[in-house]
Write an enzyme that holds these catalytic residues in place. Structure first.
Site, mmCIF file in Angstrom:
data_model
loop_
_atom_site.group_PDB
_atom_site.id
_atom_site.type_symbol
_atom_site.label_atom_id
_atom_site.label_comp_id
_atom_site.label_asym_id
_atom_site.label_seq_id
_atom_site.Cartn_x
_atom_site.Cartn_y
_atom_site.Cartn_z
ATOM 1 N N ASP A 118 0.751 -1.264 -0.098
ATOM 2 C CA ASP A 118 0.039 -0.144 0.050
ATOM 3 C C ASP A 118 0.874 1.449 -0.048
ATOM 4 O O ASP A 118 0.399 2.253 -0.221
ATOM 5 C CB ASP A 118 -0.885 0.106 1.016
ATOM 6 C CG ASP A 118 -2.542 -0.424 0.996
ATOM 7 O OD1 ASP A 118 -2.802 -0.312 -0.230
ATOM 8 O OD2 ASP A 118 -2.789 -1.169 1.823
ATOM 9 N N ILE A 292 -17.545 4.272 1.440
ATOM 10 C CA ILE A 292 -18.226 5.436 1.618
ATOM 11 C C ILE A 292 -18.421 6.156 0.364
ATOM 12 O O ILE A 292 -19.166 6.603 -0.367
ATOM 13 C CB ILE A 292 -18.041 6.263 2.772
ATOM 14 C CG1 ILE A 292 -18.065 5.480 4.204
ATOM 15 C CG2 ILE A 292 -18.857 7.806 3.037
ATOM 16 C CD1 ILE A 292 -17.339 6.158 5.111
#
Length: 343
Positions: A118, A292
């Protein structure tokens, strides 16, 4: 032949099988709330039984690669030892990934495994963006900003190829990335995934003087870490929950804590987007992703309306796909040597 991707979170396990070219997802599933050994042995092992004989290679999401790992890397004894040494930098995420690597080596010792990081997409950060304003003696020990969510930010950058892009990853963890012509030039997370935006249970950026005050008042470092990681953010502000949808509903019903949580979240988010636009010298596209960001259309419209002063960037909502990004990285040699990976 097929590719296996394992994505270990702090309390979840996502697995997917792709065709060898990483163009089709042949199977995927996930489990959360299970003890990792149980998830691997009782769920994943039988689920993968039909694919064992077809696996060409496997890829793992590793949250923190430190300064050592800046591109997808084959996993061997040396790599495992280096990753073990990095575990204190991401104690909730790196150790489960290592356990999954060892488990898979026991199950299928001949299948090559790769680690995808990441932090790697953020290897292109300029020194001015990754340096903390602390003494050289500390910076030389590796205390710097790394950035996270890079696999999904890289995926978003492929989907929204504007020259000046702000990738907005909003889920249980939240971060922004300023991407210029495919290269990350700024981001909100730092040395750990706690810096930056307000998150489900993580505080995001906070005055270091406040942390010092808490330590001086007698709070132990372990307790401080527990509070900032697991009891802050939306959950701490609302006193109710870190779940976005639950807070949306409670705020509409007049729950003052939920209303405060949403207000602080949005205040920090808009400030962060503005900061990323400043790093880019303007913005052409703003892409919302994560659980979201990709699904809350009302939030996207609200941001577009309240940030109209940015000009007329294209606003997008792009589903996250860390597993697909990992599959592409381990299937395509050109991806392994990309600019973003090499830094």
């Amino acid at each position: 032949m097929a590719l296996l991707v394992l994505n270990l979170g702090s309390s979840s396990l996502k697995a997917a099988v792709f065709d060898a070219a990483a163009e089709q997802r042949l199977w995927s599933d996930s489990r959360s709330g299970l003890e990792l050994t149980e998830a691997l042995d009782t769920w994943l092992k039988p689920a993968l039984a039909p694919w064992w004989g077809q696996l060409e290679r496997a890829g793992h999401r590793v949250v923190h690669g430190g300064e050592v790992f800046r591109e997808p890397t084959p996993i061997n004894a040396t790599t495992l030892a280096q990753l073990e040494a990095l575990s204190p930098l991401a104690p909730l995420h790196n150790p489960p990934a290592l356990e999954a690597m060892r488990w898979l080596r026991q199950q299928q010792p001949l299948v090559p495994q790769w680690a995808c990081f990441d932090t790697a997409f953020h290897a292109t950060l300029p020194e001015g963006a990754y340096s903390y304003a602390i003494p050289l003696a500390l910076r030389s020990r590796g205390y710097r900003r790394f950035g996270f969510h890079g696999l999904n930010h890289q995926h978003v950058a492929r989907q929204a190829a504007g020259p000046r892009l702000i990738s907005v990853h909003l889920g249980a963890g939240c971060s922004l990335a300023a991407i210029a012509d495919g290269r990350c030039v700024d981001t909100t997370m730092g040395f750990t995934p706690m810096e930056g935006l307000v998150m489900a249970t993580r505080s995001g950026s906070i005055d270091p003087g406040l942390l010092l005050a808490l330590l001086k008042d007698g709070m132990a470092a372990a307790e401080l870490e527990e509070q900032l990681n697991h009891h802050s953010g939306l959950a701490g502000l609302s006193g109710l929950s870190g779940d976005w949808q639950e807070l949306r509903g409670a705020a509409e019903r007049g729950h003052s804590g939920s209303q405060l949580a949403l207000a602080v979240f949005l205040h920090r988010l808009k400030a962060g987007i503005a900061a990323m636009a400043a790093s880019l010298g303007g913005v052409d596209q703003i892409a919302l992703s994560g659980g979201i960001g990709a699904n809350d259309t009302a939030l996207a419209r609200q941001l577009e309306t309240e940030m109209v002063w940015l000009g007329k960037p294209q606003w997008l909502q792009i589903p996250a796909d860390e597993e697909g990004m990992i599959a592409r990285l381990i299937s395509d040699p050109e991806d392994r040597g990309s600019d973003a990976a090499n830094g």
